[in-house]
Design a protein around this motif. Structure first.
Motif, PDB file in Angstrom:
ATOM      1  N   LEU A   1      57.571  35.028  46.431  1.00  0.00           N
ATOM      2  CA  LEU A   1      56.743  36.010  45.736  1.00  0.00           C
ATOM      3  C   LEU A   1      57.143  37.385  46.234  1.00  0.00           C
ATOM      4  CD1 LEU A   1      53.127  34.560  45.875  1.00  0.00           C
ATOM      5  CD2 LEU A   1      54.747  34.463  44.010  1.00  0.00           C
TER       6      LEU A   1
ATOM      7  N   TYR B   1      49.439  43.621  41.430  1.00  0.00           N
ATOM      8  CA  TYR B   1      48.385  43.485  42.415  1.00  0.00           C
ATOM      9  C   TYR B   1      48.688  44.445  43.549  1.00  0.00           C
ATOM     10  CZ  TYR B   1      51.881  39.797  43.050  1.00  0.00           C
ATOM     11  OH  TYR B   1      53.043  39.082  43.090  1.00  0.00           O
TER      12      TYR B   1
ATOM     13  N   GLY C   1      47.891  38.849  45.653  1.00  0.00           N
ATOM     14  CA  GLY C   1      48.567  37.906  44.757  1.00  0.00           C
ATOM     15  C   GLY C   1      48.423  36.472  45.231  1.00  0.00           C
TER      16      GLY C   1
ATOM     17  N   LEU D   1      50.650  35.216  37.391  1.00  0.00           N
ATOM     18  CA  LEU D   1      51.021  36.463  38.065  1.00  0.00           C
ATOM     19  C   LEU D   1      51.775  37.447  37.180  1.00  0.00           C
ATOM     20  CD1 LEU D   1      52.184  35.082  41.525  1.00  0.00           C
ATOM     21  CD2 LEU D   1      49.952  36.015  40.901  1.00  0.00           C
TER      22      LEU D   1
ATOM     23  N   LYS E   1      53.909  31.637  38.288  1.00  0.00           N
ATOM     24  CA  LYS E   1      54.623  32.915  38.182  1.00  0.00           C
ATOM     25  C   LYS E   1      54.652  33.433  36.743  1.00  0.00           C
ATOM     26  CE  LYS E   1      57.879  33.180  41.918  1.00  0.00           C
ATOM     27  NZ  LYS E   1      59.302  33.068  42.284  1.00  0.00           N
TER      28      LYS E   1
ATOM     29  N   PRO F   1      55.277  41.995  40.471  1.00  0.00           N
ATOM     30  CA  PRO F   1      55.132  40.753  39.709  1.00  0.00           C
ATOM     31  C   PRO F   1      56.205  40.629  38.631  1.00  0.00           C
ATOM     32  CG  PRO F   1      53.495  42.336  39.008  1.00  0.00           C
ATOM     33  CD  PRO F   1      54.206  42.941  40.187  1.00  0.00           C
TER      34      PRO F   1
ATOM     35  N   GLN G   1      44.994  35.282  44.582  1.00  0.00           N
ATOM     36  CA  GLN G   1      44.853  34.964  43.158  1.00  0.00           C
ATOM     37  C   GLN G   1      45.393  33.559  42.873  1.00  0.00           C
ATOM     38  OE1 GLN G   1      46.628  38.027  40.754  1.00  0.00           O
ATOM     39  NE2 GLN G   1      46.087  37.027  38.832  1.00  0.00           N
ATOM     40  N   ILE G   2      46.495  33.202  43.491  1.00  0.00           N
ATOM     41  CA  ILE G   2      47.063  31.859  43.330  1.00  0.00           C
ATOM     42  C   ILE G   2      46.100  30.804  43.847  1.00  0.00           C
ATOM     43  CG2 ILE G   2      48.882  30.300  44.132  1.00  0.00           C
ATOM     44  CD1 ILE G   2      50.756  32.779  44.081  1.00  0.00           C
TER      45      ILE G   2
END
Length: 173
Positions: free
Chosen positions: A6, A131, A137, A126, A122, A10, A140-141
């Motif tokens: 990551l 973010y 991020g 995302l 992804k 994004p 969020q996942i």
């Protein structure tokens, strides 16, 4: 088992703009990156841990986490041929922990359920959403994975597909 990288920027999948005008793409943050290691059980378990690096020591930490989470289980781990996976110390540790390693064919991410899940996260979760930090991020996942639960992880990973190559070993089907 698979890992993904990551970045603080994004992935951009789509951006709309009025015809004849340049689309504005906000880029915030820096060029930091994190590696997410993920392992999925065909019975619905999921282990994810993040780290700043992708090397054999981190993979070995992940192997220890796998054994700790699924203590007493017979574990067969299907994975790609990354150098951190094939390192002598990694092979030795997997053997010591009682984890059997099985190598997926080269350049066949379609066979790896974790790769399908990463691609979905992804591409759909995302993408196009900046973010403020990598921590945001990653949070969020985790929130997304908690919200969809084990059946959702397995569905997004393609495990419920009629063509899933390990279907005969899945107890939930």
């Amino acid at each position: 088992m698979d890992e993904t990288i990551l970045t603080s920027i994004p992935p951009l999948r789509a951006k709309w703009a009025r015809q004849g005008t340049q689309a504005l793409v906000p880029i915030i943050g820096d060029h930091k990156r994190r590696v997410l290691y993920g392992t999925m059980s065909l019975r619905g378990g999921l282990l994810i841990h993040d780290t700043p690096e992708c090397h054999q020591e981190e993979f070995q930490i992940h192997l220890r986490m796998i054994r700790s989470l699924w203590r007493g289980w017979t574990i067969i781990l299907f994975l790609d041929r990354a150098s951190s996976h094939k390192a002598d110390a990694s092979l030795w540790l997997a053997d010591e922990l009682g984890i059997a390693l099985r190598w997926l064919p080269v350049a066949c991410p379609k066979l790896n359920p974790m790769d399908h899940l990463w691609r979905h996260i992804k591409g759909d979760i995302l993408a196009n959403t900046p973010y403020q930090s990598l921590d945001e991020g990653i949070a969020q996942i985790h929130q997304y994975l908690q919200a969809i639960g084990p059946a959702g992880w397995l569905r997004k990973a393609g495990v419920f597909s009629e063509k899933f190559w390990l279907k005969e070993y899945c107890t939930h089907m």
